[in-house]
Scaffold this motif. Structure first.
Motif, short mmCIF file in Angstrom:
data_model
loop_
_atom_site.label_atom_id
_atom_site.label_comp_id
_atom_site.label_asym_id
_atom_site.label_seq_id
_atom_site.Cartn_x
_atom_site.Cartn_y
_atom_site.Cartn_z
N ASP A 1 3.30 6.33 6.39
CA ASP A 1 4.66 5.83 6.25
C ASP A 1 5.64 6.98 6.12
O ASP A 1 5.30 8.05 5.59
N TRP A 2 6.85 6.76 6.63
CA TRP A 2 7.97 7.70 6.47
C TRP A 2 8.64 7.47 5.12
O TRP A 2 8.98 8.40 4.42
N VAL B 1 -8.48 2.09 -0.20
CA VAL B 1 -7.10 2.24 0.24
C VAL B 1 -6.75 3.72 0.30
O VAL B 1 -6.86 4.43 -0.71
N ARG B 2 -6.34 4.17 1.47
CA ARG B 2 -5.98 5.57 1.67
C ARG B 2 -4.64 5.63 2.39
O ARG B 2 -4.44 4.93 3.40
N GLY B 3 -3.72 6.45 1.88
CA GLY B 3 -2.39 6.51 2.47
C GLY B 3 -1.88 7.92 2.64
O GLY B 3 -2.16 8.81 1.83
N LEU B 4 -1.14 8.13 3.72
CA LEU B 4 -0.43 9.38 4.00
C LEU B 4 1.06 9.05 4.05
O LEU B 4 1.54 8.44 5.02
N ILE C 1 8.53 -0.03 11.98
CA ILE C 1 8.90 -0.67 10.71
C ILE C 1 8.20 0.00 9.54
O ILE C 1 6.97 -0.01 9.44
N ASP C 2 8.99 0.58 8.63
CA ASP C 2 8.48 1.17 7.39
C ASP C 2 8.29 0.09 6.33
O ASP C 2 8.88 -0.99 6.41
N LEU C 3 7.52 0.44 5.31
CA LEU C 3 7.28 -0.49 4.19
C LEU C 3 8.35 -0.26 3.13
O LEU C 3 8.08 0.15 2.00
N CYS C 4 9.60 -0.55 3.50
CA CYS C 4 10.69 -0.18 2.60
C CYS C 4 11.86 -1.13 2.74
O CYS C 4 11.84 -2.08 3.52
#
Length: 563
Positions: free
Chosen positions: A95-96, A125-128, A193-196
């Protein structure tokens, strides 16, 4: 529309559908090789992405790609997907910007809650998430840090990733879900689409209830137009591989600032990445869509990306190849469209093909409207549109969008269709930054299924109109034009171009006449950006080139005008 959300299976059976009447042979390499990049054309020998499929096929066949128009539709699908995951399943995301309290649906569906509950159930769950520049500069360092901290406390591992070129960002928006016991049920989401905040809008364009102000003209809850795609089939493996390449990059995640490094040491945020579970086999074929995954990575020095040591510009190269094949209609939606180098490729296509028409849909105003931030935002688009119009004249039309209340809609979508054959949806904008400097990700799609409606071969090259690209274009046009009748007047490129222009001019005339009488149908008007005077252009142009639209190519490529 073929492949609507309701038709997307929750757990594909893995059996390829019977060949549809009028379909080309699945994965016709002659057609696909004419539109998709070969491994050599990708120009990145350091990635294993193309080698995953054997020699000579740097794309996957047998996929199902479903466009999810607007954040509300995407978030609903994403929520259902994540809530089904259980212990041992894998959930990866990039995500940005991420806001932990952004709701995917109602109460209890906040991003931090949904992903946190998944981690507590035992989902891996792994996120960048891009570490971002400071909030002081209107960026997202605090919300991204808060999201990473919340998920870390829940048992996930989410890193703040600033392994970018100086002044750059990680702009990819990707979610991959892989149930451990059912490889066929793997699914991925990619696009713009970002999660924001601001993203959970729909076709009515009343805005996200959790709105974050941008330029004042958009109001407190800015109407937001955006696109994501849901991908099932073997291409899920390519998208997962893209995540794994970044995750496995051994470069340090630490910041060079010693105070900031100390701060992150005492916060619950990972500063290294633990090994991921071994990858599953790719999901089996499930549809008629051929997919090529395209990316941008800059040439990053000290150290380079191990999977792209001189960068990757396959998004730019794909456009370069596809535009040489364009003959009748290019339809694109883009947040920026403001680089002269990018515009020159479209101008060349317009000169090469005298029957080619170009429709561009952009935001009416940039996100930032201050006296210092606005001119650099305008200078690039002003020149890019001049280049296109000089080449195509009346065959080029540029529009922006408003809702039925007359509030402008912020166009954040990054989508294009060419001659109803090739379509791309991604995180990439049409500017030099997206094509060379930031990390980007796009899903290019060509359907095996031919569209039987006339014109059956709009490009005249024997490729045939394809169901996916044509349906995507028509779905977007129906929304923008308030089109509730048959599609006959929209199918032909020239007739559709004229219909678009009529609706836009009628709405513009209604506004100019004081909004007397009923509002005519349609939500698009001709785009008329503010003109910059010589003085403002003189100081804005250097800022635009250095900060707003930098170049991440090696010097020799810049000098040669190569991507």
């Amino acid at each position: 529309m073929t492949g609507t959300v309701d038709e997307a299976p929750d757990a594909p059976s893995g059996e390829a559908p019977d060949e549809a009447p009028g379909a080309t042979p699945p994965g016709d390499d002659g057609l696909l090789g004419a539109w998709f990049l070969t491994a050599e054309e990708r120009g990145n020998p350091d990635t294993d992405l193309d080698r995953r499929h054997g020699a000579g096929q740097p794309w996957t066949t047998g996929n199902l790609v479903v466009p999810l128009i607007h954040g509300r539709e995407y978030f609903t699908r994403l929520l259902a997907t994540v809530e089904k995951l259980d212990e041992g399943d894998l959930l990866l995301f990039t995500d940005w910007r991420g806001d932990l309290d952004q709701r995917l649906d109602g109460a209890g569906s906040e991003v931090g809650e949904v992903l946190g509950r998944a981690a507590q159930r035992g989902v891996v769950v792994r996120g960048l998430v891009w570490r971002s520049h400071l909030e002081l500069l209107s960026f997202s360092s605090k919300p991204n840090r808060l999201l990473a901290e919340r998920l870390t406390r829940s048992g996930a591992q989410v890193v703040l990733d600033h392994r970018v070129r100086r002044g750059g960002s990680h702009h990819q928006k990707l979610v991959v879900a892989r149930p451990a016991e059912d490889p066929a049920a793997g699914v991925a989401f990619a696009g713009g689409i970002d999660l924001c905040y601001n993203r959970r809008d729909d076709a009515a364009h009343a805005g996200d209830p959790q709105g974050q102000p941008i330029a004042a003209e958009y109001g407190d809850a800015p109407p937001w137009h955006d696109i994501q795609v849901e991908v099932r089939g073997p291409a899920v493996g390519d998208l997962e591989h893209t995540f794994r390449e970044r995750w496995d990059d051994p470069s340090s995640l630490d910041t060079p600032n010693p105070l900031r490094r100390l701060y992150y040491r005492i916060r619950p945020v990972a500063t290294r990445t633990d090994p991921l579970p071994d990858p599953q086999v790719d999901p089996p074929p499930v549809g008629s869509h051929n997919v090529q995954i395209l990316r941008t990575y800059p040439r990053r020095l000290r150290p380079p990306y191990p999977f792209a040591q001189v960068g990757e510009r396959s998004i730019a190269r794909a456009y370069q190849k596809v535009l040489r094949r364009a003959r009748r209609l290019i339809y694109l939606e883009d947040q920026y469209m403001w680089s002269t180098e990018v515009a020159l490729l479209f101008a060349d296509a317009l000169r090469r093909a005298p029957d080619l028409h170009l429709i561009i849909v952009v935001p009416r105003y940039p996100t930032q409207g201050g006296p210092l931030s606005l001119p650099p935002n305008l200078v690039g688009r002003e020149r890019a549109l001049e280049v296109c119009r000089a080449a195509g004249g009346h065959r080029v039309a540029v529009y922006d969008v408003e809702n039925h209340a007359g509030t402008p809609v912020y166009v954040h979508a990054k989508a294009v269709t060419v001659d109803d054959v090739w379509a791309s949806v991604g995180s990439d904008n049409l500017n030099r930054r997206s094509w060379t400097h930031d990390s980007e990700l796009a899903v290019a799609t060509i359907d095996d299924e031919l569209d039987p409606r006339e014109p059956r071969d709009p490009g005249g090259l024997g490729d045939g109109a394809r169901v996916f690209a044509r349906d995507l274009r028509l779905r977007l046009w129906r929304e923008h034009l308030d089109w509730d009748g048959p599609d006959d007047d929209l199918l032909d490129p020239e007739a559709g171009f004229a219909a678009f222009r009529r609706r836009a001019e009628d709405l513009a005339a209604w506004h100019a006449d004081g909004r007397v009488g009923d509002r005519p149908p349609g939500r698009i008007v001709p785009h008329e950006p503010d003109r910059l005077g010589r003085l403002r252009r003189a100081w804005a142009a250097p800022l635009y080139h250095a900060i707003y639209d930098p170049d991440g190519r090696p010097r020799r490529m810049r000098s040669a005008g190569q991507w």
